[in-house]
Design a protein around this motif. Structure first.
Motif, PDB file in Angstrom:
ATOM      1  N   THR A   1       6.955   8.595  -1.155  1.00  0.00           N
ATOM      2  CA  THR A   1       6.774   7.524  -2.149  1.00  0.00           C
ATOM      3  C   THR A   1       7.688   7.805  -3.350  1.00  0.00           C
ATOM      4  OG1 THR A   1       4.533   7.479  -1.388  1.00  0.00           O
ATOM      5  CG2 THR A   1       5.011   6.107  -3.321  1.00  0.00           C
ATOM      6  N   PRO A   2       7.681   8.794  -4.087  1.00  0.00           N
ATOM      7  CA  PRO A   2       8.573   9.227  -5.028  1.00  0.00           C
ATOM      8  C   PRO A   2      10.084   9.132  -5.046  1.00  0.00           C
ATOM      9  CG  PRO A   2       7.349  11.396  -4.648  1.00  0.00           C
ATOM     10  CD  PRO A   2       7.243  10.354  -3.187  1.00  0.00           C
ATOM     11  N   LEU A   3      10.762   9.181  -3.815  1.00  0.00           N
ATOM     12  CA  LEU A   3      12.001   9.076  -3.470  1.00  0.00           C
ATOM     13  C   LEU A   3      12.796   8.023  -3.841  1.00  0.00           C
ATOM     14  CD1 LEU A   3      12.545  11.198  -0.273  1.00  0.00           C
ATOM     15  CD2 LEU A   3      12.535  11.945  -2.657  1.00  0.00           C
TER      16      LEU A   3
ATOM     17  N   GLY B   1      -0.541   2.886  -3.348  1.00  0.00           N
ATOM     18  CA  GLY B   1      -0.326   3.358  -2.146  1.00  0.00           C
ATOM     19  C   GLY B   1       1.061   4.294  -1.855  1.00  0.00           C
ATOM     20  N   ARG B   2       1.168   4.661  -0.610  1.00  0.00           N
ATOM     21  CA  ARG B   2       2.008   5.771  -0.211  1.00  0.00           C
ATOM     22  C   ARG B   2       2.941   5.156   0.876  1.00  0.00           C
ATOM     23  NH1 ARG B   2      -0.358  11.150   0.826  1.00  0.00           N
ATOM     24  NH2 ARG B   2      -2.076   9.869   1.635  1.00  0.00           N
ATOM     25  N   VAL B   3       4.084   5.948   1.044  1.00  0.00           N
ATOM     26  CA  VAL B   3       4.663   5.513   2.169  1.00  0.00           C
ATOM     27  C   VAL B   3       5.163   6.822   2.822  1.00  0.00           C
ATOM     28  CG1 VAL B   3       6.951   4.700   2.873  1.00  0.00           C
ATOM     29  CG2 VAL B   3       5.942   3.893   1.155  1.00  0.00           C
ATOM     30  N   ILE B   4       4.802   7.026   4.065  1.00  0.00           N
ATOM     31  CA  ILE B   4       4.579   8.270   4.842  1.00  0.00           C
ATOM     32  C   ILE B   4       6.004   8.122   5.752  1.00  0.00           C
ATOM     33  CG2 ILE B   4       3.815  10.205   5.952  1.00  0.00           C
ATOM     34  CD1 ILE B   4       2.208   9.502   3.377  1.00  0.00           C
TER      35      ILE B   4
ATOM     36  N   ALA C   1      -1.767  -3.528   1.704  1.00  0.00           N
ATOM     37  CA  ALA C   1      -1.437  -3.588   3.088  1.00  0.00           C
ATOM     38  C   ALA C   1      -1.023  -2.379   3.784  1.00  0.00           C
ATOM     39  CB  ALA C   1      -0.172  -4.343   3.204  1.00  0.00           C
ATOM     40  N   SER C   2      -1.319  -2.121   5.042  1.00  0.00           N
ATOM     41  CA  SER C   2      -1.137  -0.922   5.506  1.00  0.00           C
ATOM     42  C   SER C   2      -0.360  -1.110   6.718  1.00  0.00           C
ATOM     43  CB  SER C   2      -2.238  -0.039   5.955  1.00  0.00           C
ATOM     44  OG  SER C   2      -2.998   0.228   4.678  1.00  0.00           O
ATOM     45  N   LEU C   3       0.428  -0.161   7.552  1.00  0.00           N
ATOM     46  CA  LEU C   3       0.913  -0.449   8.883  1.00  0.00           C
ATOM     47  C   LEU C   3       1.557   0.813   9.328  1.00  0.00           C
ATOM     48  CD1 LEU C   3       4.503  -0.561   8.828  1.00  0.00           C
ATOM     49  CD2 LEU C   3       4.127  -2.994   8.237  1.00  0.00           C
ATOM     50  N   LYS C   4       1.749   0.890  10.750  1.00  0.00           N
ATOM     51  CA  LYS C   4       2.097   2.067  11.330  1.00  0.00           C
ATOM     52  C   LYS C   4       3.288   1.879  12.136  1.00  0.00           C
ATOM     53  CE  LYS C   4      -0.033   6.290  13.042  1.00  0.00           C
ATOM     54  NZ  LYS C   4      -1.286   6.751  13.590  1.00  0.00           N
ATOM     55  N   VAL C   5       4.458   2.473  12.383  1.00  0.00           N
ATOM     56  CA  VAL C   5       5.307   2.287  13.325  1.00  0.00           C
ATOM     57  C   VAL C   5       5.647   3.492  14.159  1.00  0.00           C
ATOM     58  CG1 VAL C   5       7.923   1.584  13.726  1.00  0.00           C
ATOM     59  CG2 VAL C   5       6.421   0.617  11.619  1.00  0.00           C
ATOM     60  N   ASP C   6       5.275   3.541  15.451  1.00  0.00           N
ATOM     61  CA  ASP C   6       5.622   4.669  16.175  1.00  0.00           C
ATOM     62  C   ASP C   6       6.873   4.727  16.673  1.00  0.00           C
ATOM     63  OD1 ASP C   6       2.935   5.475  16.056  1.00  0.00           O
ATOM     64  OD2 ASP C   6       2.399   4.057  17.699  1.00  0.00           O
ATOM     65  N   LYS C   7       7.545   5.927  16.893  1.00  0.00           N
ATOM     66  CA  LYS C   7       8.681   6.223  17.329  1.00  0.00           C
ATOM     67  C   LYS C   7       9.388   5.569  18.612  1.00  0.00           C
ATOM     68  CE  LYS C   7      11.591  10.544  17.979  1.00  0.00           C
ATOM     69  NZ  LYS C   7      12.931   9.783  17.474  1.00  0.00           N
ATOM     70  N   GLY C   8      10.462   4.988  18.511  1.00  0.00           N
ATOM     71  CA  GLY C   8      11.030   4.304  19.729  1.00  0.00           C
ATOM     72  C   GLY C   8      10.782   2.833  19.934  1.00  0.00           C
ATOM     73  N   ARG C   9       9.848   2.195  19.132  1.00  0.00           N
ATOM     74  CA  ARG C   9       9.428   0.717  19.385  1.00  0.00           C
ATOM     75  C   ARG C   9       9.993  -0.328  18.480  1.00  0.00           C
ATOM     76  NH1 ARG C   9       3.117   0.190  19.833  1.00  0.00           N
ATOM     77  NH2 ARG C   9       3.740  -0.369  22.087  1.00  0.00           N
ATOM     78  N   ILE C  10       9.892  -1.191  18.750  1.00  0.00           N
ATOM     79  CA  ILE C  10      10.376  -2.354  17.818  1.00  0.00           C
ATOM     80  C   ILE C  10       8.955  -3.069  17.360  1.00  0.00           C
ATOM     81  CG2 ILE C  10      11.648  -4.700  17.778  1.00  0.00           C
ATOM     82  CD1 ILE C  10      13.263  -3.892  20.021  1.00  0.00           C
TER      83      ILE C  10
ATOM     84  N   LEU D   1       6.652   6.114  10.761  1.00  0.00           N
ATOM     85  CA  LEU D   1       6.509   5.524   9.368  1.00  0.00           C
ATOM     86  C   LEU D   1       5.057   4.951   9.500  1.00  0.00           C
ATOM     87  CD1 LEU D   1       7.858   4.129   7.064  1.00  0.00           C
ATOM     88  CD2 LEU D   1       7.704   2.216   8.108  1.00  0.00           C
ATOM     89  N   GLU D   2       4.679   5.349   8.221  1.00  0.00           N
ATOM     90  CA  GLU D   2       3.084   4.978   7.800  1.00  0.00           C
ATOM     91  C   GLU D   2       2.972   4.369   6.406  1.00  0.00           C
ATOM     92  OE1 GLU D   2       0.195   8.240   8.830  1.00  0.00           O
ATOM     93  OE2 GLU D   2      -1.213   6.822   8.543  1.00  0.00           O
TER      94      GLU D   2
END
Ligand SMILES: Nc1ncnc2c1ncn2[C@@H]1O[C@H](COP(=O)(O)OP(=O)(O)OP(=O)(O)O)[C@@H](O)[C@H]1O
Ligand SMILES: [Mg+2]
Lengths: 327, 248
Positions: B66-68, B56-59, B20-29, B2-3
């Motif tokens: 973002t449009p979903l 802003g955008r959600v990846i 605001a921005s953040l990044k979540v890598d797979k398998g983490r909390i 997730l980005e």
């Protein structure tokens, strides 16, 4: 698992199917046929308003469309009654989808949705009253031509079985929905739209599906009314009376429950007839009885007759709360 | 996995989230913390598709979502819980969870089996036939978690699932959350209970007044002067340091 809930349905159907063997009085059979027609309209309402929590105040739009489309096809175009009925039910479903699309996409809920459905039904009533091909204010009179192919019967019992057959379809469809994914999603939408969306429920499509099936069932009632009385006009087909009947029966019987509409319709009309017998010919006494029953239900048995029975049976457990706040 | 890129959310004149921005890598909390009103829940709502961001955008998994709408994102594997619990009050626990399970199981029998399995996993196995409205606060929090889990998400967004629980209830639920991660579900959690954040999170983001002010391991973030100031007010970090110095 898939058998869940079918036993009580079979029982109710069996009792009604055997009724003509026990009772031959035309008054009684007329009464039962009429109540079965109301039941069908109410089953339609219950799916959308009871299970789905989208209370409509304009199910006359679907009842009337069923009745008118069938009548016009038969009277003006000489089309076979069964075919006309099938087309009319499809037309009723289409009207349901359109009204649903316009109002649900605009996000209408609660009393706003109820008012918009009422407005649609009223517009249709006024149009049917004015247009030429609907017979205008004079209405449409069907040719009396008894026979199975014309869906006309001299025997009250035969018509009772026909109506009961349709009610059975309505009951089975309702029970199948109750046991299905669609049913679960519809209830979820009633209980909490936000939470439903979070769980992947496409709220608009669920509502559209519900109003389409709901409208189809109520349109069947319109078609049966036509075949039984052989006459409709705008105030009958699109009249407020049927919107009220369709909504009242499930509320009294048990909102959102499969057997709610049929129990409610028989309770209401049974009491209406009883009050006429007791009070003699006081005009409107049956309507007063309806009002009284409604007030009693709202005040003391929000789960309706079935909710009350269940409460008596498991006195310790609370009855499932339905979405009565939208009432 | 997730980005979140430069998300801004304005409600009329109020900027709840500002770039605001953040990044979540797979398998983490990953933890998201911050003072009250920082915009954490708003950011969650944007990630889950409940709010359209002003900018802003959600990846998600490399594609721009973002449009979903929310239900499409749930299908892709994003599940959220609500800070203010939203049970289907008229339904029992099994039916509540089954609504989530139906997302990936069309048949009632399978959805119910899935719901029961999930219920047992979060400790609601004994409450399957209870009305959701009769559950305790802790029970309702578990139900939120169970419903989200029943959708078999890849990314789970937990909004203060520990708030309102007593210490022993928190001790019970922390291992459940860790076990969910260990089975391959990535988790982004908003949490005020610092002990749990320290315990669970591999990485923490700090949001204050709509801006991301810090990022790092829980330990790093706790001693970050910006974070201390955001929680305790301007100059607090300096005062603390001065106090420590005078004690030494
Ligand atoms: N729908 C809305 N309309 C207007 N303002 C809103 C809306 N939702 C949130 N806000 C405002 O945006 C700000 C951020 O709120 P948000 O709920 O995201 O904070 P939070 O970080 O989750 O706080 P808490 O820790 O108290 O849950 C608050 O000032 C809030 O009042
Ligand atoms: Mg919040």
């Amino acid at each position: 698992m898939t058998r869940r809930g079918y036993l009580p349905i079979l029982l109710v159907l069996a009792v009604l199917a055997l009724l003509p063997f026990a009772v031959t009085s035309n008054v009684v059979l007329n009464f039962v046929v009429f109540v079965l027609i109301i039941t069908l309209a109410a089953q339609g309402w219950n799916l959308l308003g009871g299970v789905g929590g989208q209370s409509s105040f304009g199910h006359a739009a679907f009842f009337g469309t069923g009745a008118y489309v069938s009548a016009i096809l038969q009277v003006r175009f000489g089309i076979n009654a069964w075919v006309a009925t099938a087309v009319a039910v499809a037309a009723g479903a289409a009207v349901g989808w359109i009204i649903g699309f316009l109002s649900f996409r605009a996000g209408l809920r609660g009393s706003y949705f109820a008012l918009v459905t009422l407005a649609f039904a009223e517009v249709l009533r006024i149009l049917a009253n004015a247009a030429g091909f609907t017979g205008g204010a004079a209405g449409l009179l069907m040719k009396l031509d008894v026979g199975f192919w014309n869906m006309q019967f001299t025997s009250r019992a035969a018509f009772l079985w026909l109506a009961l057959g349709f009610v059975a379809v309505g009951l089975i469809v309702s029970q199948m929905i109750a046991n299905s994914r669609f049913g679960a999603q519809l209830v979820a939408v009633r209980e909490n739209e936000e939470a439903a969306r979070a769980l992947g429920v496409d709220v608009l499509s669920v509502k559209l599906k519900a109003i389409t099936v709901s409208a189809a069932l109520t349109a069947v009632a319109g078609c049966l009314y036509l075949q039984y009385f052989l006459y409709i006009d705008a105030n009958i087909a699109y009249g407020l009376w049927i919107s009220v009947e369709a909504l009242l029966a499930p509320m009294v019987g048990g909102r959102g429950l499969v057997l709610g509409p049929i129990i409610g319709a028989f309770t209401l009309h049974g009491l209406g007839e009883a009050s006429k017998l007791l009070a003699g010919r006081v005009p409107g006494i049956d309507l007063a009885a309806y009002g009284a029953v409604l007030i009693l239900v709202v005040a003391f048995a929000p789960g309706g007759v079935l909710g009350l029975l269940r409460k008596l049976r498991f006195r310790s457990q609370p009855v499932a709360k339905t979405a009565e706040e939208t009432a | 996995m997730l980005e979140v890129k430069d998300i801004t959310m304005r409600f009329g004149g109020l900027t709840a989230v500002g770039g605001a921005s953040l990044k979540v890598d797979k398998g983490r909390i990953v933890g998201l913390i911050g003072p009250n009103g920082a915009g954490k829940t708003t950011l969650f709502a944007i990630i889950a598709g409940f709010l359209d961001p002003t900018a802003g955008r959600v990846i998600f998994e490399g594609s721009d979502i973002t449009p979903l709408p929310a239900h499409e994102r749930a299908k892709l594997g994003i599940a959220r819980t609500f800070q203010i619990v939203q049970p289907f009050a008229g339904l029992d626990v099994r039916e509540n969870i089954a609504v989530g399970a139906y997302l990936r199981h069309a048949r009632a029998a399978e959805a119910h089996a899935k719901a029961e399995a999930v219920a047992r996993r979060v400790g609601l196995g004994g409450d399957l036939d209870k009305q959701a409205s009769s559950l305790t606060v802790a029970g309702r929090k578990r139900l939120e978690l169970a419903r989200a889990l029943a959708t078999e998400p890849k990314l789970l967004l937990l909004d203060e699932v520990l708030a309102g629980l007593n210490p022993s209830e928190i001790r019970d639920i922390v291992p459940v959350i860790r076990a969910i991660r260990d089975e391959g579900v990535t988790i982004l959690m908003i949490e005020h209970v610092m002990q749990a954040v320290m315990n669970l999170c591999d990485e923490v983001y700090v949001l204050a007044q709509g801006k991301m002010i810090a990022q790092g391991t829980p330990r790093e973030v706790c001693v970050d002067p910006h974070v201390v100031e955001a929680y305790l007010g301007k100059g607090a970090a300096d005062r603390l340091r001065a106090e420590e110095a005078s004690h030494a």
